[in-house]
Enzyme design. Structure first.
Site, PDB file in Angstrom:
ATOM      1  N   CYS A   1       0.846  -1.194   0.000  1.00 23.10           N
ATOM      2  CA  CYS A   1       0.000   0.000   0.000  1.00 23.10           C
ATOM      3  C   CYS A   1       0.875   1.235   0.000  1.00 23.10           C
ATOM      4  O   CYS A   1       0.986   1.925   1.013  1.00 23.10           O
ATOM      5  CB  CYS A   1      -0.889  -0.023   1.228  1.00 23.10           C
ATOM      6  SG  CYS A   1      -2.400  -0.862   0.888  1.00 23.10           S
TER       7      CYS A   1
ATOM      8  N   TYR B   1      21.628  -8.071  -1.649  1.00 23.23           N
ATOM      9  CA  TYR B   1      20.890  -6.968  -1.041  1.00 23.23           C
ATOM     10  C   TYR B   1      19.402  -6.986  -1.393  1.00 23.23           C
ATOM     11  O   TYR B   1      18.779  -5.938  -1.523  1.00 23.23           O
ATOM     12  CB  TYR B   1      21.530  -5.616  -1.408  1.00 23.23           C
ATOM     13  CG  TYR B   1      23.003  -5.559  -1.065  1.00 23.23           C
ATOM     14  CD1 TYR B   1      23.421  -5.561   0.263  1.00 23.23           C
ATOM     15  CD2 TYR B   1      23.982  -5.541  -2.060  1.00 23.23           C
ATOM     16  CE1 TYR B   1      24.762  -5.535   0.593  1.00 23.23           C
ATOM     17  CE2 TYR B   1      25.334  -5.518  -1.732  1.00 23.23           C
ATOM     18  CZ  TYR B   1      25.720  -5.515  -0.414  1.00 23.23           C
ATOM     19  OH  TYR B   1      27.050  -5.502  -0.094  1.00 23.23           O
TER      20      TYR B   1
END
Ligand code: LLP
Length: 442
Positions: free
Chosen positions: A365, A394
């Site tokens: 969201c 990463y």
């Protein structure tokens, strides 16, 4: 795509990694899924190790920078390849120990290591701690004295080399939070300080100029700078460093804006660096220091691919087309953090022509939850398997449970066979540490 034997498009027109069909992997393990190619990880570890053997008489060690991807299996591979690792937290150190990794081949970094992390490291016989502050030197000396040990340390220097990479991953700018500047005398001052500590054994110096760097010259300059500094310390303090750790930072291919490096190119990078160290040692009449390098991204980056399933597709005519996937910034926050670019392909339609440019969005969201912006793709349909390449470094290590999404599972693939190295999370995992105070219970 930076193709290799273990990363290609197969005869079905599917992406194949580590000998396994990505579409089969998605079916068997579900998506989103991190997939790691063991052969590539091992090849990368080996190319650095061999270069040190061939070009530097084996007088050094490769340390895998495990912040790039830390889980038990990757430490097990590093152990099997007989290299060292660097860790940057108690958590990474614990994971390495749990994987049976020998503590004496572990180096610990951090600009603010906690007391409990230093204590835990010393108690378990860590090989070396890279000191990055006065208070750390004092605290560590106290802990070592209490445990009756003499702890090997390096000092992290800042050679002041500005590498051409994203500002957030540069670590040797003059204003960096890391290291002691060679230029302004700070590195000399901390050397004097550490040499007075009875329970610390100063082995030498460390530097790391940044990450995702392609210019050989930056590495060479940094090595030269620290070698000059070593010579200076020998003259002024009579201290000759026995070890030089030159950090990591070698770049990898993400998109065709980056060079497609092969194994031999990485050997060349390291050779250039080694030549610089050798010639400086000769120039200053120094012994050749024991050489350490700390590659992270280049070992696991291109070894990893993330598989997603295409869900909602939203076309805003004339403006943008979004292809949303079942992952997002919770498994790969690098676009949100660094505007990183990725190559995206449809793993089940990998030979098809790209006919449009789309933005791959996640399911969080948040508008900034994007994986890749304005990338070419064939017209994607709901249910297609979308692969993002070069996500081994990463990504998992920076993943979170944002929006209480699951951190995806990871599988390790070798000769076409895939096994979990990180199991899938469950809803129960999500609430495992949650507590409702008694007064809130109904
Ligand atoms: N050694 C030290 C002391 C480091 O700080 C790092 C990376 C390395 C070695 C390994 O560097 P590599 O070979 O992986 O470039 N999260 C960022 C990258 C941060 C790198 C931090 N230090 C990213 O996603 O790009």
């Amino acid at each position: 795509m930076n193709e290799r034997e273990t990363l290609k498009i197969n005869s079905l027109g599917h992406l194949e990694i580590g000998g396994a069909d990505a579409v089969d992997l998605a079916k068997e393990f579900g998506t989103p899924l991190y997939v790691f190619d063991e052969t590539h990880i091992r090849n990368m570890m080996r190319v650095y190790k061999r270069t040190i053997e061939n070009e530097y008489d084996g007088n050094g060690q490769v340390l895998y920078a495990s912040k790039a991807f830390s889980c038990k299996a990757v430490y097990a591979i590093a152990n099997d390849e007989n290299i060292g690792v660097d860790v940057v937290s108690g958590g990474e150190f614990y994971t390495a120990l749990k994987a049976g990794f020998p503590a004496n081949r572990i180096y610990m970094h951090g600009n603010n290591k906690l007391f409990r992390e230093l204590e835990y490291a010393v108690e378990n016989g860590i090989g070396n701690i890279v000191v990055d502050s006065y208070s750390e030197a004092d605290i560590l000396n106290g802990i070592a004295a209490q445990h009756g040990v003499k702890q090997n340390v390096l000092i992290r220097t800042n050679p002041g080399i500005e590498a051409h990479t994203h500002a957030f991953v540069q670590t040797a700018r003059t204003d960096s939070k890391f290291g002691f500047s060679i230029n302004d005398g700070a590195a000399e001052e901390i050397t004097r300080h550490v040499l007075t500590k009875k329970n610390l054994v100063l082995k030498g110096y460390h530097c790391h100029i940044g990450s995702q760097i392609f210019e050989k010259q930056s590495f060479v300059l940094a090595a030269e700078k620290v070698m000059d500094f070593i010579a200076k310390m020998k003259k002024s303090l009579g201290f000759e460093a026995a070890e030089l750790n030159i950090g990591g930072g070698f770049g990898v291919w993400y998109t065709d804006e980056d060079p497609k490096l092969k194994l031999c190119d990485y050997a060349d990078y390291l050779k250039a660096l080694i030549d610089a160290v050798k010639s400086k040692a000769k120039e200053h009449g120094l012994n050749k220091p024991y050489l350490l390098i700390e590659p992270g991204r280049s070992i696991v980056g291109e070894a990893g691919v993330t598989l997603y399933t295409v869900g909602a597709i939203k076309d805003i005519p004339g403006i943008k087309k979004y292809v949303a996937v079942d992952g997002g910034m919770f498994d790969n926050p690098r676009y949100a953090l660094y505007q990183s670019k990725y190559t995206v392909i449809l793993a089940d339609r990998a030979n098809e022509k790209c006919t449009e440019r789309v933005t791959v969005a996640g399911k969080c969201c948040e508008s900034g939850d994007l994986i890749a912006v304005d990338v070419p793709l064939p017209e994607a349909k709901i249910g297609n398997i979308l692969a993002v390449l070069t996500t081994g470094a990463y990504n998992y290590s920076m993943a979170s449970n944002y929006n209480r999404n699951f951190i995806p599972a990871a599988v390790l693939v070798k000769d076409g066979k895939a096994e979990y190295i990180v199991k899938p999370q469950t809803y129960e995992d999500i609430v495992r540490n949650d507590v409702i105070p008694g007064r809130l219970k109904k």
